[in-house]
Every structure is written in structure tokens, then in C-alpha cells.
Design an enzyme around this catalytic site. Structure first.
Site, mmCIF file in Angstrom:
data_model
loop_
_atom_site.group_PDB
_atom_site.id
_atom_site.type_symbol
_atom_site.label_atom_id
_atom_site.label_comp_id
_atom_site.label_asym_id
_atom_site.label_seq_id
_atom_site.Cartn_x
_atom_site.Cartn_y
_atom_site.Cartn_z
ATOM 1 C CB CYS A 115 -15.604 50.006 39.810
ATOM 2 S SG CYS A 115 -15.815 50.155 41.583
ATOM 3 C CG HIS A 251 -16.007 54.044 37.857
ATOM 4 N ND1 HIS A 251 -17.231 53.827 38.459
ATOM 5 C CD2 HIS A 251 -15.060 53.715 38.791
ATOM 6 C CE1 HIS A 251 -17.032 53.371 39.688
ATOM 7 N NE2 HIS A 251 -15.741 53.308 39.908
ATOM 8 C CG ASN A 281 -17.033 54.093 43.391
ATOM 9 O OD1 ASN A 281 -17.768 53.474 42.622
ATOM 10 N ND2 ASN A 281 -15.740 53.832 43.506
#
Ligand code: UT7
Length: 324
Positions: A115, A251, A281
Site C-alpha cells: 500500500c 492512502h 482500499n
């Protein structure tokens, strides 16, 4: 101050057509819209079509970034692509994207920091440009996490989605850049935390792709502190006060993490770009996707000071300050 800077010329994002809502998921596993919205802020996620690959999403986002920059694919001499869901074990997805864009010069490679991948890829490209090894880079985050989810595990399958985002970075002299460009980055990793978030397969272990496994509440505990620490480091390196940031583009993992980090740093909620509700996500794609939304809707304007951050498997984490 460096004699050169890496300046953002264009930003683009791409989400696959198919949408999976929280209600859809409640028919697949023991969950409901209320739990997902309250615990994560996510309302829907996009899922790549059969045969639609990470490289396809990446190419679409790259084309949009090139269009926004007013440039042709042939103007690019470096592609750094962040992904944890590559098309193949090898070659890199970056070289596949390079081919799909019709580029036959320069270099292309993948960066793997899950990520945090986009922040790591951006810092990598920035270093190459400032050193003078390349002139114009496509920095891409692209993922098809739907392909590594265990669709019977409600603790993870409700959280992730597919997508891609890209930026075009250009090497300019300090005079041309006039204060714009990547101002500082701070990258970190600590392999002691591998088992909090990992995939239980791979070419050298099981010879299978494997599925994502996460101890979500423990990752959550690390997130706020580690992200805030790297933001402070990046700000210090740039000689900037965090509260002078115009836009915070984090993020997009969980609305509660976004809000907690902004609170801890004293950033006003209206400065936080949040797109997690719309796509969940998307791992390395989430930061450039959120940035593309805020640039396209006119919130982020040339000259604005933007703060990017991410944390992911590894653990890896980092932050970047840039003037758009
Ligand atoms: O991008 C990489 C970084 N990743 C992240 O940043 C993710 C970080 N973690 C999170 O976002 C949160 O920890 C989650 C959203 C994953 C979970 O939220 P939480 O508030 O930490 O909940 P929890 O894991 O402590 O679970 C609370 C309860 C459990 O039930 P019991 O044991 O209290 O009875 C879970 O079984 O919620 C249950 N649960 C669910 N219930 C309904 C877990 N998933 C679900 C679900 N629907 N989908």
C-alpha cells in the site's frame, strides 16, 4: 537546495466499471452496510472485469495523466510502477505498460511496497530525475486486489478494491520549477511486522499466488503513529510546518485512520482528500487516485502544497511533500 526538481505535469486515475456495494457483500459473507460504513467509511469498491489486468488499469490511468500533461507516450523515458498484484511473476508490469503505451526507449520497472508503493515509487522516480538519469517519468500505482482476496473472509474482503492512478513527473531546473515539485520524501520499513499483513503464497514458498491475510486491528494500531512520524520527518526535511499544507492526500485504507492522522497533525478536516467511500482500499493506487480526483474537481491547484502518505504490508510507510 537541488539545482533540479521533479515537477508534476499531469495526474490521471482509472476505476474499472464493475461496482460491488456493501449490500452486495452482505449477500456473500456475514456483514452489513452499517458495520462497513461505521468501521471503515467504505460504501463501494470497483472490481476488474474478467481478463482486465493490472497493466490494463495502469495503462488507462497513464493515458489520462499524459493527456492532462499535454504530452505523448514517446515523451516518457522512465516508468516506475507500484503494485503488489502484478500481471505475472515476471516480467514486471511496468514493462507490459511500456509496451501497451508503445514506448520502446528508456526504462521501466516495478516497485513493491504494497500500500505504500506509490510513495516509494514517487521517491524513486524523483531521485532518478533530479540526478539527471531520465527526463520524464510516469509514476503509477495499479492494483487488482480482488484477485488475491479470500472472498469468504469478512475481515478483509470488504476492505479492498481495484484501480489505478498515475502522475507524469518532469525534470526541470530550479528556475523553471519556481518552487514546484517534490520537496521531500521520508520512507520507512520494518520487517518485524510482516505477519500483520501478508499474502500466504508466492513463487518461492507455495508456488501459488496466495491470499491476503491481515490482523486488521493490529495494523490499525501501527498506522496512526507510524504515518504521523513519517509526515513530521518529511516536513522537517523540507523545512515546512505541517499546518501550512494545503491538501492532505492520504492512502485511502480506512476513514477512521485518515481522520485520526489529520487530528494528530492538527490538519483541518476540509483539507483532507477522502475517496475511500467510493473505491475502498486500492493499495498502491489509492494515493494517485485520490490526487487525480482532487485535481480534476479543481480543489488542488498549481502552487498548492500537498502532503501524501501511506502505510502497508512489510510493514512499509512513508510520506512525501510536493508543490503541485
Ligand atoms: O492498506 C494497508 C493498511 N491497512 C489498514 O490500514 C487496515 C487497518 N485496519 C482496519 O481498517 C480495521 O482494523 C478494520 C476495518 C479491518 C477492522 O475494524 P476494527 O474496528 O479494528 O474491528 P476488529 O478487527 O477489532 O473487529 C471487531 C469485530 C469482531 O467481532 P468480535 O470478535 O468483536 O465479535 C470481528 O469479527 O468486528 C467483526 N468483524 C466484522 N463484522 C461485520 C470483522 N469484519 C467484519 C465485517 N462485518 N466485515
Amino acid at each position: 537546495m537541488s539545482a533540479f526538481a521533479s515537477v508534476v505535469r499531469g495526474v490521471g486515475g482509472y476505476l474499472p466499471e464493475k461496482v460491488l456495494t456493501n449490500d452486495d457483500l452482505s449477500r456473500m459473507v456475514d456483514t452489513d452496510d452499517q458495520w462497513i460504513v461505521e468501521r471503515t467509511g467504505i460504501r463501494k469498491r470497483h472490481i476488474a472485469a474478467d481478463g482486465e489486468l493490472t497493466s490494463d488499469l495502469a495503462t488507462r490511468a497513464a493515458e489520462k495523466a499524459l493527456e492532462a500533461a499535454g504530452l505523448e507516450a514517446a515523451d516518457i523515458d522512465l516508468i516506475v510502477l507500484a503494485t503488489a498484484t502484478p500481471d505475472y511473476t515476471f516480467p514486471s508490469t511496468a514493462t507490459i505498460v511500456q509496451h501497451k503505451l508503445g514506448i520502446t526507449h528508456g526504462a521501466a520497472f516495478d516497485v513493491h511496497a504494497v500500500c505504500s508503493g506509490f510513495v516509494f515509487a514517487l521517491a524513486t522516480a524523483d531521485n532518478f530525475l533530479v540526478q539527471g538519469q531520465f527526463n520524464r517519468a510516469l509514476v503509477i500505482g495499479a492494483e487488482t486486489f480482488s484477485r488475491i482476496l479470500d472472498w469468504s473472509d469478512r475481515g478483509t474482503c470488504v476492505l479492498f478494491g481495484d484501480g489505478a492512478g498515475a502522475i507524469v513527473l518532469e525534470r526541470q531546473t530550479a528556475e523553471e520549477a519556481d518552487g514546484r515539485g517534490v520537496l521531500s520524501s521520508h520512507l520507512r520499513s520494518d520487517g518485524r511486522y510482516r505477519e500483520l499483513l501478508y499474502v500466504d503464497g508466492g513463487p518461492s514458498t507455495t508456488q501459488t499466488t496466495g491470499y491476503l491475510r491481515m490482523i486488521g486491528n493490529q495494523v490499525f494500531k501501527h498506522a496512526v503513529g507510524k504515518i504521523s512520524e513519517s509526515i513530521r520527518e518529511a516536513a522537517e526535511r523540507a523545512g515546512i510546518e505541517v499546518d501550512s499544507v494545503d491538501w492532505f492526500v492520504p492512502h485511502q485504507a480506512n476513514q477512521r485512520i485518515l481522520t485520526a492522522v489529520a487530528d494528530k497533525l492538527g490538519l483541518a478536516p476540509e483539507k483532507v482528500v477522502s475517496t475511500v467511500a467510493d473505491h475502498g482500499n486500492t493499495s498502491a493506487a489509492s494515493v494517485p487516485l485520490a490526487l487525480s480526483v482532487a485535481v480534476e474537481d479543481g480543489r488542488v491547484k498549481p502552487g498548492d502544497l500537498v502532503l501524501l502518505e501511506a502505510m502497508g504490508g512489510g510493514l512499509t510507510w512513508g510520506a512525501t511533500l510536493l508543490r503541485i
